[in-house]
Design a protein around this motif. Structure first.
Motif, PDB file in Angstrom:
ATOM      1  N   THR A 193       0.824  -1.214   0.000  1.00  0.00           N
ATOM      2  CA  THR A 193       0.000   0.000   0.000  1.00  0.00           C
ATOM      3  C   THR A 193       0.857   1.263   0.000  1.00  0.00           C
ATOM      4  O   THR A 193       1.900   1.312   0.663  1.00  0.00           O
ATOM      5  N   PRO A 194       0.435   2.287  -0.739  1.00  0.00           N
ATOM      6  CA  PRO A 194       1.126   3.580  -0.664  1.00  0.00           C
ATOM      7  C   PRO A 194       0.762   4.337   0.600  1.00  0.00           C
ATOM      8  O   PRO A 194       1.242   5.445   0.823  1.00  0.00           O
ATOM      9  N   GLY A 195      -0.101   3.751   1.430  1.00  0.00           N
ATOM     10  CA  GLY A 195      -0.508   4.373   2.689  1.00  0.00           C
ATOM     11  C   GLY A 195      -1.995   4.202   2.919  1.00  0.00           C
ATOM     12  O   GLY A 195      -2.752   3.876   2.003  1.00  0.00           O
ATOM     13  N   ALA A 196      -2.413   4.410   4.155  1.00  0.00           N
ATOM     14  CA  ALA A 196      -3.849   4.412   4.451  1.00  0.00           C
ATOM     15  C   ALA A 196      -4.486   5.610   3.752  1.00  0.00           C
ATOM     16  O   ALA A 196      -3.857   6.654   3.565  1.00  0.00           O
ATOM     17  N   PHE A 197      -5.748   5.475   3.361  1.00  0.00           N
ATOM     18  CA  PHE A 197      -6.415   6.565   2.641  1.00  0.00           C
ATOM     19  C   PHE A 197      -6.491   7.820   3.512  1.00  0.00           C
ATOM     20  O   PHE A 197      -7.009   7.783   4.633  1.00  0.00           O
ATOM     21  N   PRO A 198      -5.978   8.978   3.012  1.00  0.00           N
ATOM     22  CA  PRO A 198      -5.913  10.198   3.831  1.00  0.00           C
ATOM     23  C   PRO A 198      -7.100  11.137   3.654  1.00  0.00           C
ATOM     24  O   PRO A 198      -7.028  12.301   4.026  1.00  0.00           O
ATOM     25  N   GLY A 199      -8.197  10.654   3.085  1.00  0.00           N
ATOM     26  CA  GLY A 199      -9.341  11.523   2.822  1.00  0.00           C
ATOM     27  C   GLY A 199     -10.067  11.969   4.084  1.00  0.00           C
ATOM     28  O   GLY A 199      -9.959  11.335   5.143  1.00  0.00           O
ATOM     29  N   LEU A 200     -10.808  13.041   3.957  1.00  0.00           N
ATOM     30  CA  LEU A 200     -11.551  13.607   5.095  1.00  0.00           C
ATOM     31  C   LEU A 200     -12.517  12.591   5.686  1.00  0.00           C
ATOM     32  O   LEU A 200     -12.605  12.441   6.915  1.00  0.00           O
ATOM     33  N   ASN A 257      -5.581  -2.000  15.523  1.00  0.00           N
ATOM     34  CA  ASN A 257      -5.020  -3.198  14.893  1.00  0.00           C
ATOM     35  C   ASN A 257      -3.641  -3.538  15.457  1.00  0.00           C
ATOM     36  O   ASN A 257      -3.335  -4.700  15.736  1.00  0.00           O
ATOM     37  N   ILE A 258      -2.803  -2.505  15.622  1.00  0.00           N
ATOM     38  CA  ILE A 258      -1.462  -2.728  16.169  1.00  0.00           C
ATOM     39  C   ILE A 258      -1.562  -3.323  17.561  1.00  0.00           C
ATOM     40  O   ILE A 258      -0.870  -4.295  17.909  1.00  0.00           O
ATOM     41  N   TYR A 259      -2.441  -2.757  18.358  1.00  0.00           N
ATOM     42  CA  TYR A 259      -2.638  -3.235  19.733  1.00  0.00           C
ATOM     43  C   TYR A 259      -3.142  -4.678  19.756  1.00  0.00           C
ATOM     44  O   TYR A 259      -2.625  -5.526  20.481  1.00  0.00           O
ATOM     45  N   GLU A 260      -4.149  -4.968  18.942  1.00  0.00           N
ATOM     46  CA  GLU A 260      -4.750  -6.297  18.941  1.00  0.00           C
ATOM     47  C   GLU A 260      -3.830  -7.346  18.330  1.00  0.00           C
ATOM     48  O   GLU A 260      -3.824  -8.505  18.770  1.00  0.00           O
ATOM     49  N   MET A 261      -3.062  -6.967  17.325  1.00  0.00           N
ATOM     50  CA  MET A 261      -2.140  -7.933  16.710  1.00  0.00           C
ATOM     51  C   MET A 261      -1.035  -8.335  17.679  1.00  0.00           C
ATOM     52  O   MET A 261      -0.534  -9.461  17.635  1.00  0.00           O
ATOM     53  N   MET A 262      -0.645  -7.420  18.550  1.00  0.00           N
ATOM     54  CA  MET A 262       0.332  -7.753  19.581  1.00  0.00           C
ATOM     55  C   MET A 262      -0.207  -8.846  20.508  1.00  0.00           C
ATOM     56  O   MET A 262       0.548  -9.657  21.033  1.00  0.00           O
ATOM     57  N   ARG A 263      -1.520  -8.881  20.697  1.00  0.00           N
ATOM     58  CA  ARG A 263      -2.137  -9.773  21.681  1.00  0.00           C
ATOM     59  C   ARG A 263      -2.754 -11.022  21.060  1.00  0.00           C
ATOM     60  O   ARG A 263      -3.248 -11.890  21.778  1.00  0.00           O
ATOM     61  N   LEU A 264      -2.738 -11.121  19.740  1.00  0.00           N
ATOM     62  CA  LEU A 264      -3.365 -12.257  19.076  1.00  0.00           C
ATOM     63  C   LEU A 264      -2.645 -13.552  19.452  1.00  0.00           C
ATOM     64  O   LEU A 264      -1.417 -13.613  19.454  1.00  0.00           O
ATOM     65  N   LYS A 265      -3.398 -14.592  19.733  1.00  0.00           N
ATOM     66  CA  LYS A 265      -2.825 -15.832  20.277  1.00  0.00           C
ATOM     67  C   LYS A 265      -2.368 -16.823  19.209  1.00  0.00           C
ATOM     68  O   LYS A 265      -1.818 -17.871  19.537  1.00  0.00           O
ATOM     69  N   VAL A 266      -2.609 -16.522  17.943  1.00  0.00           N
ATOM     70  CA  VAL A 266      -2.197 -17.430  16.871  1.00  0.00           C
ATOM     71  C   VAL A 266      -0.967 -16.867  16.152  1.00  0.00           C
ATOM     72  O   VAL A 266      -0.683 -15.669  16.244  1.00  0.00           O
ATOM     73  N   PRO A 267      -0.213 -17.715  15.442  1.00  0.00           N
ATOM     74  CA  PRO A 267       0.957 -17.224  14.704  1.00  0.00           C
ATOM     75  C   PRO A 267       0.573 -16.186  13.650  1.00  0.00           C
ATOM     76  O   PRO A 267      -0.460 -16.323  12.993  1.00  0.00           O
ATOM     77  N   CYS A 299       3.937 -11.648   8.585  1.00  0.00           N
ATOM     78  CA  CYS A 299       3.691 -10.464   7.758  1.00  0.00           C
ATOM     79  C   CYS A 299       4.721 -10.412   6.629  1.00  0.00           C
ATOM     80  O   CYS A 299       5.906 -10.648   6.862  1.00  0.00           O
ATOM     81  N   VAL A 300       4.259 -10.104   5.424  1.00  0.00           N
ATOM     82  CA  VAL A 300       5.156 -10.034   4.269  1.00  0.00           C
ATOM     83  C   VAL A 300       4.913  -8.743   3.505  1.00  0.00           C
ATOM     84  O   VAL A 300       3.774  -8.456   3.115  1.00  0.00           O
ATOM     85  N   ILE A 301       5.970  -7.964   3.282  1.00  0.00           N
ATOM     86  CA  ILE A 301       5.862  -6.775   2.437  1.00  0.00           C
ATOM     87  C   ILE A 301       6.126  -7.246   1.012  1.00  0.00           C
ATOM     88  O   ILE A 301       7.238  -7.649   0.679  1.00  0.00           O
ATOM     89  N   ILE A 302       5.088  -7.212   0.160  1.00  0.00           N
ATOM     90  CA  ILE A 302       5.205  -7.719  -1.205  1.00  0.00           C
ATOM     91  C   ILE A 302       5.318  -6.585  -2.226  1.00  0.00           C
ATOM     92  O   ILE A 302       5.546  -6.846  -3.410  1.00  0.00           O
ATOM     93  N   GLY A 303       5.167  -5.351  -1.784  1.00  0.00           N
ATOM     94  CA  GLY A 303       5.246  -4.213  -2.695  1.00  0.00           C
ATOM     95  C   GLY A 303       5.630  -2.962  -1.936  1.00  0.00           C
ATOM     96  O   GLY A 303       6.730  -2.851  -1.409  1.00  0.00           O
ATOM     97  N   GLU A 304       4.688  -2.023  -1.838  1.00  0.00           N
ATOM     98  CA  GLU A 304       4.939  -0.796  -1.086  1.00  0.00           C
ATOM     99  C   GLU A 304       4.535  -0.990   0.380  1.00  0.00           C
ATOM    100  O   GLU A 304       3.464  -1.508   0.670  1.00  0.00           O
ATOM    101  N   GLY A 305       5.406  -0.561   1.274  1.00  0.00           N
ATOM    102  CA  GLY A 305       5.103  -0.634   2.702  1.00  0.00           C
ATOM    103  C   GLY A 305       5.187   0.749   3.303  1.00  0.00           C
ATOM    104  O   GLY A 305       6.211   1.133   3.869  1.00  0.00           O
ATOM    105  N   ALA A 306       4.119   1.506   3.169  1.00  0.00           N
ATOM    106  CA  ALA A 306       4.166   2.917   3.536  1.00  0.00           C
ATOM    107  C   ALA A 306       3.431   3.206   4.839  1.00  0.00           C
ATOM    108  O   ALA A 306       2.239   2.934   4.961  1.00  0.00           O
ATOM    109  N   SER A 307       4.164   3.712   5.807  1.00  0.00           N
ATOM    110  CA  SER A 307       3.620   4.349   6.993  1.00  0.00           C
ATOM    111  C   SER A 307       2.602   3.489   7.741  1.00  0.00           C
ATOM    112  O   SER A 307       2.708   2.268   7.794  1.00  0.00           O
ATOM    113  N   LEU A 347       1.630  -0.605   8.737  1.00  0.00           N
ATOM    114  CA  LEU A 347       1.653  -1.053  10.138  1.00  0.00           C
ATOM    115  C   LEU A 347       0.307  -1.602  10.595  1.00  0.00           C
ATOM    116  O   LEU A 347       0.249  -2.439  11.499  1.00  0.00           O
ATOM    117  N   GLY A 348      -0.777  -1.157   9.967  1.00  0.00           N
ATOM    118  CA  GLY A 348      -2.108  -1.614  10.347  1.00  0.00           C
ATOM    119  C   GLY A 348      -2.307  -3.113  10.201  1.00  0.00           C
ATOM    120  O   GLY A 348      -3.187  -3.690  10.844  1.00  0.00           O
TER     121      GLY A 348
END
Length: 333
Positions: free
Chosen positions: A165-172, A186-196, A199-207, A211-212
Motif C-alpha cells: 500500500t502507498p498508505g492508508a487513505f488520507p481523505g476527510l 489493529n497494532i494493539y490487537e495484533m500484539m495480543r493475538l494468540k495465533v501465529p 507479515c510479508v511486504i510484497i510491494g509498497e510498505g508505507a507508513s 503497520l495496520g
C-alpha cells in the motif's frame, strides 16, 4: 503473465525492451522467409534478456527498487494467494460500515493447512484501481482485517498478511470515521493475538497503512520492495519543496529490504526472480510460499504461553534511544 508488446517497461528496463523488439522483428522475418532458420538468433536474444535482467537487478538504486515495487505488471495480493494456495474463500465487510475493496482476506489451504490471508489489493487497470482505491484502505478496511484476525484466532488458524500500500487513505471521510484509531487498534490487537502471525511486504510498505496489518511473529520483506514512514516523493516535497529530489530522499530514507534487515525491522529478505517478481509470477509465488511455510514452522515451535511476550519483546527492541539521568535537586541548586 503478460507478454511483449503488452508488457510495460520502466526507464531502466529499456535495454530489455529493445531486445524484445529484436525478437519480434526476427519472428516476422521467419514468417516471411521459412527457408532461413531464425531459431538460434531468437534463442540468443532470449538468453541476452535473462542476462540483461540479471545485470540490471545487481545494480539497482533505492529509487529504482521503489519503482519496481510499483511496477504495473507486479503481482498483487490476490495473485499471490491464487498461486500459493487453494480453496480461497474471500470474506467481506467489517460488520459496521461497508466492505472495503482495498483490503481483502479469507481462509485458504496452504500446503495442507488452513491459513487466514489478509492483504491490500491494488487494481490491474483503471477501473479496478478506482474500485480498490489504489490499495489505500479506509478505516473499515482495517476493521475488516481485525475481524478476520479474530475469526482466525477463534478457530486457532495462523494469519498471513501481505502488505502492499502507498498508505492508508488520507481523505476527510476516512479521518471522520477514525482512520488513526482503526490502525492503532489493529497494532494493539495484533500484539495480543494468540495465533501465529506472518507479515510479508510484497510491494509498497508505507507508513501506518502498512503497520495496520504489519505486526507479527515474523516480518518478511521481498527483495524489490520498500518499507518506511513516508514515500520518497512526499519526503522530497517536505524537505526540498519539490519532487525533484525523490532519488536522494529514497537513498537517505534507507527504505530497501537490505536496510530494513540491517536495522532489525524485518526478519528475512525474500529473493525474487531475476529482474523482479513481475517477470515470473509462478516462481515469485513459489519462493514466497517456501519462506512463509518455513516461518510458520518456526513460530509454531514457540510455546503459546510465551508467544505474546516474544512478540512484544521483538517490537520493543526496535529503534535507537538514549536515556538521560534525572538531575537531582542538589545539582539543580
Amino acid at each position: 503473465m503478460p507478454q511483449y508488446p503488452n508488457r510495460q517497461f520502466l526507464d531502466f528496463e529499456q535495454p530489455i525492451k529493445e531486445l524484445y523488439e529484436h525478437i519480434e522483428e526476427n519472428k516476422k522475418l521467419a514468417e516471411k522467409n521459412a527457408k532461413i532458420d531464425y531459431k538460434s538468433i531468437i534463442q540468443q536474444l532470449e538468453d541476452s534478456i535473462v542476462e540483461k535482467r540479471k545485470e540490471i537487478t545487481e545494480h539497482l538504486t533505492p529509487w529504482q527498487r521503489v519503482q519496481l515495487s510499483r511496477h504495473p505488471d507486479r503481482p498483487y495480493t490476490l495473485k499471490y494467494i491464487e498461486k500459493m494456495a487453494t480453496n480461497f474463500v474471500e470474506l467481506h465487510g467489517d460488520r459496521n460500515v461497508k466492505d472495503d475493496k482495498a483490503m481483502v482476506g479469507g481462509f485458504a489451504d496452504l500446503d495442507g493447512q488452513t491459513v487466514m490471508f489478509i492483504g491490500q489489493q491494488k487494481g490491474i487497470n483503471t477501473k479496478t484501481r478506482q474500485l480498490r482505491n489504489f490499495g489505500m484502505a479506509n478505516p473499515e478496511g482495517y476493521r475488516k482485517a481485525l475481524r478476520l484476525m479474530k475469526l482466525a484466532e477463534k478457530f486457532n488458524k495462523p494469519v498471513v498478511t501481505l502488505i502492499d500500500t502507498p498508505g492508508a487513505f488520507p481523505g476527510l471521510e476516512a479521518e471522520e470515521r477514525g482512520q488513526g484509531e482503526a490502525i492503532a487498534r489493529n497494532i494493539y490487537e495484533m500484539m495480543r493475538l494468540k495465533v501465529p502471525i506472518i507479515c510479508v511486504i510484497i510491494g509498497e510498505g508505507a507508513s501506518g497503512g502498512a503497520l495496520g496489518i504489519g505486526v507479527g511473529d515474523k516480518v518478511l520483506m521481498m527483495e524489490n520492495t520498500w518499507y518506511t514512514v513516508i514515500s520518497p516523493e512526499s519526503c522530497s516535497s517536505i524537505l526540498w519543496r519539490s519532487w525533484d529530489k525523490k532519488e536522494v530522499a529514497a537513498e537517505q530514507l534507507r527504505l530497501t529490504a537490505k536496510d530494513m534487515h540491517g536495522f532489525g525491522l524485518v526478519d528475512e529478505i525474500v529473493p525474487e526472480p531475476i529482474g523482479g517478481a513481475h517477470w515470473d509470477y509462478d516462481e515469485a509465488a513459489k519462493i514466497l510460499k517456501s519462506y512463509i511455510l518455513k516461518s510458520l514452522e518456526e513460530v509454531k515451535l514457540i510455546p503459546s504461553d510465551k508467544k505474546l511476550n516474544y512478540r512484544t519483546e521483538k517490537f520493543g527492541r526496535m529503534g535507537f534511544w538514549d536515556e538521560v539521568a534525572e538531575e537531582t535537586e542538589d545539582a539543580e541548586a
